[in-house]
Design an enzyme around this catalytic site. Structure first.
Site, PDB file in Angstrom:
ATOM      1  CE  LYS A 112       2.430  27.958  24.273  1.00 35.30           C
ATOM      2  NZ  LYS A 112       2.016  29.023  24.790  1.00 35.30           N
TER       3      LYS A 112
HETATM    4  C1  LIG Z   1       6.678  25.459  27.595  1.00 44.57           C
HETATM    5  C2  LIG Z   1       6.231  26.850  28.026  1.00 44.57           C
HETATM    6  N1  LIG Z   1       5.703  27.704  29.244  1.00 44.57           N
HETATM    7  C3  LIG Z   1       5.497  28.899  29.337  1.00 44.57           C
HETATM    8  C4  LIG Z   1       5.021  29.625  28.499  1.00 44.57           C
HETATM    9  C5  LIG Z   1       4.263  31.108  28.768  1.00 44.57           C
HETATM   10  O1  LIG Z   1       3.192  30.483  28.646  1.00 44.57           O
HETATM   11  P1  LIG Z   1       2.064  31.699  28.754  1.00 44.57           P
HETATM   12  O2  LIG Z   1       2.442  32.542  27.059  1.00 44.57           O
HETATM   13  O3  LIG Z   1       0.973  31.814  28.392  1.00 44.57           O
HETATM   14  O4  LIG Z   1       2.121  32.818  28.913  1.00 44.57           O
HETATM   15  C6  LIG Z   1       5.175  28.869  27.392  1.00 44.57           C
HETATM   16  C7  LIG Z   1       4.553  29.525  25.959  1.00 44.57           C
HETATM   17  O5  LIG Z   1       3.300  30.124  25.823  1.00 44.57           O
HETATM   18  C8  LIG Z   1       5.691  27.723  27.112  1.00 44.57           C
HETATM   19  O6  LIG Z   1       5.525  26.986  25.605  1.00 44.57           O
HETATM   20  N1  LIG Z   2       5.417  30.107  23.867  1.00 44.94           N
HETATM   21  C1  LIG Z   2       4.381  30.232  23.460  1.00 44.94           C
HETATM   22  C2  LIG Z   2       4.204  30.773  22.625  1.00 44.94           C
HETATM   23  C3  LIG Z   2       2.894  31.382  21.849  1.00 44.94           C
HETATM   24  O1  LIG Z   2       2.309  31.241  22.512  1.00 44.94           O
HETATM   25  P1  LIG Z   2       0.114  31.409  22.555  1.00 44.94           P
HETATM   26  O2  LIG Z   2      -0.205  30.642  24.220  1.00 44.94           O
HETATM   27  O3  LIG Z   2      -0.477  32.953  22.605  1.00 44.94           O
HETATM   28  O4  LIG Z   2       0.085  30.656  21.801  1.00 44.94           O
HETATM   29  C4  LIG Z   2       4.292  29.130  21.882  1.00 44.94           C
HETATM   30  O5  LIG Z   2       5.367  28.030  22.702  1.00 44.94           O
HETATM   31  O6  LIG Z   2       4.542  29.289  20.803  1.00 44.94           O
END
Ligand SMILES: Cc1ncc(COP(=O)(O)O)c(C=O)c1O
Ligand SMILES: N[C@@H](CCOP(=O)(O)O)C(=O)O
Length: 466
Positions: A112
């Protein structure tokens, strides 16, 4: 570049307006009116360039002339100077044609940070230009919240409120949200699960009076700029593995579908990507959807990969829009079905288009633990549970003659209990976070109720008061 809503009934916005809007006024998600195109020659010309150079080239068409190029370049340089690896997102080889793309070298040890560090700078710039302040809300299953709190802490034009499910994030993830001293950021523990938090955020956006009063903006991947920033690492990693002269496939641990949608966007822009493989945990709604053509919610199960404990995968809406030939009415009908009955059917043509680009599979809790153990034993690599899901699923789709990159979305130290149990190894926190578990916490606990949440946020935010 203009941005249009997946539901077709919201105003078309410029980049900066879409950035500050977050969710569209019709409940849809913004996407660029058209996909910028890169020829093979243009992609080849990016070989050997730095992450920052590639980011600037790949992202500039999305921003257009709304930000002066030198200003935009400075934001990119500042954002990625916060990363603790010179490559920003290094590739690690674990087999003849198997690679891990480490996305966790930012300040909060999750992928993120890649988008959030840039997003905070973009928002500051847009708000400064308008002389405005904003109330930023976000829902998190653990990682988005920490990354947002870190990126926005101390910024003068924003008050940030992060909703996380009480007791359902890892202790490290919780502390990353609750131990900041910055007064403009607030962690809110909601009595519910991640989907409840996400629904509350969407409900705040859909409450026009509240939205306007507090000048609401969002940092989840419903915000186009989050997806945009994530497109870059598909380009950098594919280039390192021979693109555009050979195809590279990706396996992505998936929850809200933001990360893998960024891969789809890169493909639409001309990057030769082979397969995009969706890897889910036991909350396998996306794997089931690809198999059956029916998106059907079930109750959420707590797993060792809590960030992926999700049923409402927001960005799947963007994919439906694209693969249905941008049929906004069809998207509206599907989303209404989801709201009313927790399910919708995907049109056969749309499903065929999805299956052309995507594959999907799930990993059980047992398979995740086993993958953490065997990856350490066989490749000497310690993976976090989310990455392990990707590694397990990638094996099913690897081909000997073409590279498969698994996205490593978090550092193992964010999930020490699960990693220790599976591997016997204690993944220590990096030195700069060494005292995290001793820092005092500050957070409020709220009911899963839109009125309580709006009252709480409305009482604390400084946006909309002038
Ligand atoms: C460590 C981790 N892996 C995978 C994901 C999944 O990613 P996305 O929500 O973009 O599919 C998340 C949350 O978004 C996450 O925090
Ligand atoms: N897995 C995410 C959930 C929110 O996802 P986002 O990419 O839409 O912000 C988290 O860790 O918060």
């Amino acid at each position: 570049m203009d941005y249009i809503s997946t539901r077709g009934e919201a105003p078309v916005l410029s980049f900066s307006d879409a950035l500050l809007a977050g969710l569209a006024r019709d409940g849809g998600l913004y996407v660029p009116r058209e996909w910028p195109q890169f020829t093979k020659r243009e992609i080849r010309a990016l070989r050997g360039k730095s992450y920052q150079d590639i980011a600037f080239t790949v992202l500039s068409p999305f921003v257009g002339d709304e930000i002066a190029p030198e200003k935009f370049r400075a934001m990119i340089d500042e954002a990625y100077a916060t990363f603790r690896h010179p490559a920003v997102v290094p590739l690690v080889q674990t087999g003849p044609n198997s690679f891990i793309l480490e996305l966790f070298h930012g300040t909060t040890l999750a992928f993120k940070d890649v988008a959030m560090q840039l997003l905070a700078r973009l928002m500051d710039h847009a708000l400064e230009k308008n002389g405005a302040r904003a109330t930023i809300v976000g829902a998190t299953s653990g990682d988005t919240g920490g990354a947002a709190i870190d990126a926005f802490a101390g910024r003068s034009r924003t008050d940030v409120f992060i909703l996380f499910p009480e007791g359902k994030v890892s202790p490290v993830q919780q502390r990353q949200m609750t131990t900041t001293a910055a007064e403009n950021v607030h962690a809110l523990a909601v009595k519910g699960n991640f989907d409840d938090c996400q629904n509350l955020v969407k409900a705040m956006f859909n409450d026009g009076a509240f939205r306007d009063r507090v000048r609401l903006s969002g940092v989840n991947s419903i915000n186009w700029a989050r997806i945009m920033a994530q497109i870059v690492y598909y380009f950098t990693s594919a280039l390192a593995l021979g693109a555009p002269d050979r195809k590279v496939s990706y396996t992505v641990p998936t929850g809200n579908f933001g990360d893998i949608f960024a891969g789809y966007a890169a493909k639409r822009m001309g990057l030769p990507i082979g397969r995009l493989v969706i890897a889910t945990n036991e909350n396998d709604i996306l794997a089931r959807t690809l198999r059956t053509g029916r998106y059907e919610m079930k109750s959420v199960k707590a797993t060792t990969s809590p960030s992926m404990d999700i049923q409402i995968s927001s960005n799947f809406e963007r994919l439906l829009f694209e693969t249905s030939g941008r049929d906004a009415a069809g998207v509206r009908a599907a989303m209404a079905g989801l709201k009313q009955s927790g399910s919708f059917e995907i049109e056969p043509g749309t499903l065929k288009a999805i299956r052309r680009d995507f594959r999907a599979a799930r990993a059980s809790e047992k398979q995740v633990a086993e993958t953490i153990r065997t990856t350490l034993a066989d490749a000497g690599y310690l993976a976090d549970p989310h990455t392990a899901i990707g590694l397990f699923v990638a094996k099913k789709f690897e081909k000997p003659d073409s590279p498969m990159v698994t996205l490593s979305t978090a550092h193992p130290a964010k999930f020490p209990a699960a990693v220790r149990k599976a591997s016997g190894v204690d993944p220590g926190l990096p030195v700069w976070l060494g005292d995290l578990m001793e820092r005092p916490e500050r957070f409020d606990i709220l009911d899963n109720d839109i009125r309580s949440v709006e009252t709480h946020i409305g009482g604390l935010t400084r946006a909309g008061r002038n």
